[in-house]
Design an enzyme around this catalytic site. Structure first.
Site, PDB file in Angstrom:
ATOM      1  N   THR A  60      -4.046 -12.548  10.834  1.00 57.86           N
ATOM      2  CA  THR A  60      -4.338 -13.816  10.153  1.00 57.86           C
ATOM      3  C   THR A  60      -3.885 -14.983  11.022  1.00 57.86           C
ATOM      4  OG1 THR A  60      -4.112 -12.744   8.009  1.00 57.86           O
ATOM      5  CG2 THR A  60      -3.956 -15.150   8.031  1.00 57.86           C
ATOM      6  N   HIS A  77     -10.527  -2.664  11.439  1.00 54.93           N
ATOM      7  CA  HIS A  77      -9.428  -3.504  10.932  1.00 54.93           C
ATOM      8  C   HIS A  77      -9.202  -4.637  11.938  1.00 54.93           C
ATOM      9  CE1 HIS A  77      -4.980  -3.512   9.312  1.00 54.93           C
ATOM     10  NE2 HIS A  77      -5.699  -4.440   8.742  1.00 54.93           N
ATOM     11  N   ASP A  82      -9.259 -10.021   8.834  1.00 56.37           N
ATOM     12  CA  ASP A  82      -8.755  -8.664   8.556  1.00 56.37           C
ATOM     13  C   ASP A  82      -9.759  -7.554   8.819  1.00 56.37           C
ATOM     14  OD1 ASP A  82      -6.373  -7.243   7.565  1.00 56.37           O
ATOM     15  OD2 ASP A  82      -7.614  -6.657   5.867  1.00 56.37           O
ATOM     16  N   CYS A 142       0.872  -7.623  11.702  1.00 52.84           N
ATOM     17  CA  CYS A 142       1.153  -7.778  13.133  1.00 52.84           C
ATOM     18  C   CYS A 142       0.401  -8.945  13.745  1.00 52.84           C
ATOM     19  CB  CYS A 142       0.834  -6.491  13.874  1.00 52.84           C
ATOM     20  SG  CYS A 142       2.020  -5.182  13.507  1.00 52.84           S
ATOM     21  N   ARG A 172       2.169 -12.109  -0.801  1.00 51.41           N
ATOM     22  CA  ARG A 172       0.884 -12.503  -0.212  1.00 51.41           C
ATOM     23  C   ARG A 172       0.227 -13.656  -0.946  1.00 51.41           C
ATOM     24  NH1 ARG A 172      -1.647  -8.864   3.833  1.00 51.41           N
ATOM     25  NH2 ARG A 172       0.015  -7.394   4.297  1.00 51.41           N
ATOM     26  N   SER A 220      -1.231  -3.698  10.231  1.00 56.81           N
ATOM     27  CA  SER A 220      -0.871  -4.579   9.121  1.00 56.81           C
ATOM     28  C   SER A 220       0.375  -5.389   9.459  1.00 56.81           C
ATOM     29  CB  SER A 220      -0.618  -3.747   7.869  1.00 56.81           C
ATOM     30  OG  SER A 220      -1.773  -2.997   7.567  1.00 56.81           O
ATOM     31  N   TYR A 260      -1.093  -3.370  -7.103  1.00 60.10           N
ATOM     32  CA  TYR A 260      -0.908  -4.120  -5.853  1.00 60.10           C
ATOM     33  C   TYR A 260      -2.223  -4.237  -5.061  1.00 60.10           C
ATOM     34  CZ  TYR A 260      -0.156  -5.178  -1.038  1.00 60.10           C
ATOM     35  OH  TYR A 260      -0.307  -5.744   0.194  1.00 60.10           O
ATOM     36  N   LYS A 264      -9.602  -2.602   1.668  1.00 61.46           N
ATOM     37  CA  LYS A 264      -9.336  -1.455   2.532  1.00 61.46           C
ATOM     38  C   LYS A 264     -10.086  -0.210   2.062  1.00 61.46           C
ATOM     39  CE  LYS A 264      -7.036  -3.745   5.426  1.00 61.46           C
ATOM     40  NZ  LYS A 264      -5.793  -4.327   5.285  1.00 61.46           N
ATOM     41  N   ARG A 290       0.845  -1.190   0.000  1.00 58.30           N
ATOM     42  CA  ARG A 290       0.000   0.000   0.000  1.00 58.30           C
ATOM     43  C   ARG A 290       0.884   1.246   0.000  1.00 58.30           C
ATOM     44  NH1 ARG A 290      -1.710   0.689   4.431  1.00 58.30           N
ATOM     45  NH2 ARG A 290      -1.074  -1.190   5.521  1.00 58.30           N
TER      46      ARG A 290
HETATM   47  P1  GTP Z   1      -2.297  -7.824   7.305  1.00 55.22           P
HETATM   48  O1  GTP Z   1      -2.803  -8.857   6.357  1.00 55.22           O
HETATM   49  O2  GTP Z   1      -1.231  -6.969   6.715  1.00 55.22           O
HETATM   50  O3  GTP Z   1      -3.386  -6.992   7.894  1.00 55.22           O
HETATM   51  O4  GTP Z   1      -1.482  -8.596   8.458  1.00 55.22           O
HETATM   52  P2  GTP Z   1      -1.915  -9.495   9.713  1.00 55.22           P
HETATM   53  O5  GTP Z   1      -2.201  -8.632  10.885  1.00 55.22           O
HETATM   54  O6  GTP Z   1      -2.959 -10.468   9.308  1.00 55.22           O
HETATM   55  O7  GTP Z   1      -0.541 -10.245  10.062  1.00 55.22           O
HETATM   56  P3  GTP Z   1      -0.123 -11.786   9.924  1.00 55.22           P
HETATM   57  O8  GTP Z   1      -0.947 -12.695  10.772  1.00 55.22           O
HETATM   58  O9  GTP Z   1      -0.056 -12.118   8.491  1.00 55.22           O
HETATM   59  O10 GTP Z   1       1.352 -11.774  10.558  1.00 55.22           O
HETATM   60  C1  GTP Z   1       2.388 -11.003  10.022  1.00 55.22           C
HETATM   61  C2  GTP Z   1       3.717 -11.413  10.549  1.00 55.22           C
HETATM   62  O11 GTP Z   1       3.719 -11.475  11.975  1.00 55.22           O
HETATM   63  C3  GTP Z   1       4.153 -12.793  10.068  1.00 55.22           C
HETATM   64  O12 GTP Z   1       5.502 -12.715   9.664  1.00 55.22           O
HETATM   65  C4  GTP Z   1       4.011 -13.668  11.267  1.00 55.22           C
HETATM   66  O13 GTP Z   1       4.939 -14.716  11.248  1.00 55.22           O
HETATM   67  C5  GTP Z   1       4.245 -12.707  12.431  1.00 55.22           C
HETATM   68  N1  GTP Z   1       3.500 -13.133  13.631  1.00 55.22           N
HETATM   69  C6  GTP Z   1       2.167 -13.383  13.701  1.00 55.22           C
HETATM   70  N2  GTP Z   1       1.808 -13.791  14.945  1.00 55.22           N
HETATM   71  C7  GTP Z   1       2.939 -13.778  15.684  1.00 55.22           C
HETATM   72  C8  GTP Z   1       3.216 -14.086  17.053  1.00 55.22           C
HETATM   73  O14 GTP Z   1       2.356 -14.455  17.847  1.00 55.22           O
HETATM   74  N3  GTP Z   1       4.523 -13.942  17.464  1.00 55.22           N
HETATM   75  C9  GTP Z   1       5.508 -13.532  16.609  1.00 55.22           C
HETATM   76  N4  GTP Z   1       6.733 -13.419  17.080  1.00 55.22           N
HETATM   77  N5  GTP Z   1       5.278 -13.238  15.310  1.00 55.22           N
HETATM   78  C10 GTP Z   1       4.014 -13.350  14.847  1.00 55.22           C
HETATM   79  C1  SPV Z   2      -2.909  -4.644   5.213  1.00 57.99           C
HETATM   80  O1  SPV Z   2      -1.917  -4.034   4.774  1.00 57.99           O
HETATM   81  O2  SPV Z   2      -3.430  -4.388   6.327  1.00 57.99           O
HETATM   82  C2  SPV Z   2      -3.500  -5.746   4.427  1.00 57.99           C
HETATM   83  C3  SPV Z   2      -3.059  -5.916   3.052  1.00 57.99           C
HETATM   84  O3  SPV Z   2      -4.375  -6.442   4.906  1.00 57.99           O
HETATM   85  S1  SPV Z   2      -3.772  -4.742   1.991  1.00 57.99           S
HETATM   86  O4  SPV Z   2      -4.968  -5.308   1.401  1.00 57.99           O
HETATM   87  O5  SPV Z   2      -2.762  -4.475   0.968  1.00 57.99           O
HETATM   88  O6  SPV Z   2      -4.110  -3.536   2.713  1.00 57.99           O
HETATM   89 MN    MN Z   3      -4.881  -5.771   7.038  1.00 61.01          MN
END
Ligand code: GTP
Ligand code: SPV
Ligand code: MN
Length: 586
Positions: free
Chosen positions: A253, A226, A277, A250, A370, A248, A197, A206, A69
């Protein structure tokens, strides 16, 4: 197809501007999607992957300058500048329409314009909302067909109504200088140009479901957040639901589809994923807060996803999915990314499309690469996933990525304090947006890049929702899985073991669970979080549950500075809550 005259008029106006050679109306049928995938394969836009190992799956690459983004090029175009607030870029609507209108003029010459009707939410539900996206990208069409409910059902849902979000996307020439993602909340309109993207071009996500919908929610009395939504089923078969807002990349998922540790599995606990999300939240007839996931798929971060960290996400990508900017393993025509396993493929192509074998020290997959996967593929998808009423929420959790300061978990004293905790969230930036990574910034409710109006008013809306919910309001918590030790290692094991923290959260919602009141809220007593079978000492746990007043005093000062930016649109209650924190940490 539709006879809706609002749709027909708008589509022909846009067609006159972008001047495509051809217009194709997407009906959502598998036959039409398959024809489009074939066309995209012939141009290289999509590459078909191993049909035995990854049936129905495709590889896609975006151009190297277009992999996340672009917050700096994202605008809220409200009539009054003040309504966009200090956290958004603003352009006057007339100026934005003119500027982007010039860029869009003839932008689809020699191309096909696809008309994608879709629903965010469920067909026939009063909470489902229709959108129409015009695009010249087949990648967008096939991705929207995974991420949203596409096709005739959307026309049926819309009927003759004018209440749909008008999305226009053109790849044009993918020029970075002329890339714009503009939102017109007062016109239900989104224009996006010069990007390919995900978050910039899958306009249902979003752009609509957060930026436009947050504005709609403020106007109509609901909330677009979010947030992931998950259910925890206890051994008696009762399920409690939790929403969680993390910035994002963090961990939404990951948390949304976690596998419970053995100690809970043995007792019969199960976790169900409703969404990973976005949550749309409304007050139900029973006075409680109810959540639906308006999406139909996951657009998840690939790196770090493996059969230990998130087997459910990995399983979700095993069919009918699209992978963007990952490594292409040429030996068996599959995909790979950092953190999938320890052995990069020997004979491969990296996210840039260059030969790569993992030996030159570069990353093969982009950090924001992704997968786009149907939610129905997820082994733990909730039985309530398709329920248009959604699920009742017991707890709301905020969280961020912070090496220090924020403890593993704490509970706010009440809803108002919880709104303060959300408003003061801070997190280290990630690769999900263009720009520096690892810089701590304030990201209220994980909505900083996604709130479609003035954030002071947004906090006011949260406070109002709390007033309406009264005693039935969910309890509000904050978590931080990312505290580091002196060597830079994560102290808390995270992932599936985060369930241990969720169990304390649910205990607290039932008036159980040991806690001590600290300067920032209630923190678990030692022993209130079960660490059976974990490789963490009681001492280390006590350390990540500790509240350092010195660090919090510095944080309070930074919150004060942040708040000042909101001027007189920051509700007085927020200042009041800040003063309580300041007094507590003195
Ligand atoms: P968006 O799709 O961007 O909104 O992201 P999200 O909040 O769904 O994040 P996602 O679950 O994809 O995690 C992103 C990163 O954080 C990955 O590299 C994971 O491995 C890491 N991660 C997720 N949960 C944990 C956790 O409990 N501990 C640690 N150390 N890392 C984590
Ligand atoms: C985020 O960045 O929080 C995502 C991916 O979930 S995007 O759809 O690119 O915003
Ligand atoms: Mn997101």
């Amino acid at each position: 197809m539709t006879t809706n005259k609002h749709v027909l008029t708008w589509v022909s106006e846009m067609e006159a501007m972008v001047k495509p050679d051809k217009v194709v109306w997407i009906d959502g049928s598998e036959a039409q999607l398959e024809e489009l995938r074939r066309e995209a394969m012939s141009t290289g836009e999509l590459e078909k992957l191993n049909e035995e190992k990854l049936p129905g799956c495709y590889l896609h690459r975006s151009v190297p300058n277009d992999v996340a983004r672009v917050e700096g090029r994202t605008f809220i175009c409200s009539r009054d500048k003040g309504d966009a607030g200090p956290t958004n870029n603003w352009m006057a609507p007339a100026e934005a329409y003119e500027k982007l209108g010039k860029l869009f003029d003839g932008a689809m010459k020699g191309r096909t314009m696809y008309v994608i009707p879709y629903i965010m939410g469920h067909k026939g539900s009063p909470f489902g909302k229709a959108g129409v996206e015009l695009t010249d990208s087949i990648y967008v069409v096939v991705s929207m067909a995974i991420m949203t409910r596409v096709g005739q059902q959307a026309w049926d849902h819309l009927g003759g109504s004018n209440d749909f979000v008008r999305g226009l996307h053109g790849k044009k020439d993918l020029s970075e200088e002329d890339r714009y993602i503009c939102h017109f909340p007062e016109d239900n309109t989104i224009w996006s140009i010069n990007s390919g993207y995900g978050g910039n071009v899958l306009l249902g996500k979003k752009c609509f479901a957060l930026r436009i919908a947050s504005y709609q929610g403020k106007t109509e009395g609901w909330m677009a957040e979010h947030m992931l939504i998950l259910g925890i089923e206890n051994p008696k078969g009762e399920t409690k639901y939790i929403c969680a807002a993390f910035p994002s990349a963090c961990g939404k998922t990951n948390l949304a589809m976690l596998i419970p540790p053995e100690i809970y599995q043995k007792q019969g606990y199960k976790v169900w994923c409703v969404g990973d999300d976005i949550a749309w939240l409304r007050i139900g007839e029973d006075g409680r807060l109810w959540a639906v996931n308006p999406e139909a798929g996951f657009f998840g971060v690939a790196p770090g996803t493996n059969d230990k960290s998130n087997p459910n996400a990995l399983a979700s990508t095993k069919k009918n999915s699209i992978f963007t900017n990952v490594v292409h393993n040429l030996d068996d025509n599959t995909v790979w990314w950092e953190g999938m396993d320890k052995t990069p493929p020997k004979h491969a192509v990296n996210w840039l499309g260059q030969p790569w074998d993992g030996t030159d020290g570069t990353k093969g997959a982009h950090p924001n690469s992704r997968f786009t996967a149907p939610a129905k593929n997820c082994p733990c998808v909730s039985p309530e996933f398709d329920n248009p009423k959604g699920v009742p929420i017991s707890a709301i959790i905020f969280g961020g990525r912070r090496a220090k300061t924020a403890p593993l978990v704490y509970q706010s004293r009440d809803w108002k304090h919880g709104v303060f905790v959300g408003s003061a969230m801070a997190s280290e930036t990630t690769a999900a947006a263009a720009g520096a990574v690892g810089v701590v910034r304030r990201d209220p409710m994980a909505m900083l890049p996604f709130c479609g109006y003035h954030m002071g008013d947004y906090f006011g809306h949260w406070l109002e929702m709390g007033e309406k919910l009264g005693g039935k309001a969910p309890k509000i918590f904050n978590v931080n899985w990312f505290r580091l030790d002196d060597d830079g290692n994560f102290i808390w094991p995270g992932f599936g073991d985060n369930m241990r923290v969720l169990m304390w959260v649910l205990d607290r919602c039932e008036g159980k669970g040991g806690a001590v009141e600290t300067a920032i809220g209630y923190v678990p007593t030692p022993g209130a979080i079960d660490i059976t079978d974990l490789d963490i000492t009681g001492e280390a746990l006590a350390d990540i549950l500790s509240v350092d007043k010195g660090l919090w005093a510095a944080d309070a000062a930074s919150i004060r500075e942040f708040y000042q930016g909101f001027g007189d649109r920051l509700p007085q209650e927020m200042w009041h809550q800040l003063e309580i924190l300041e007094a507590n940490v003195k």
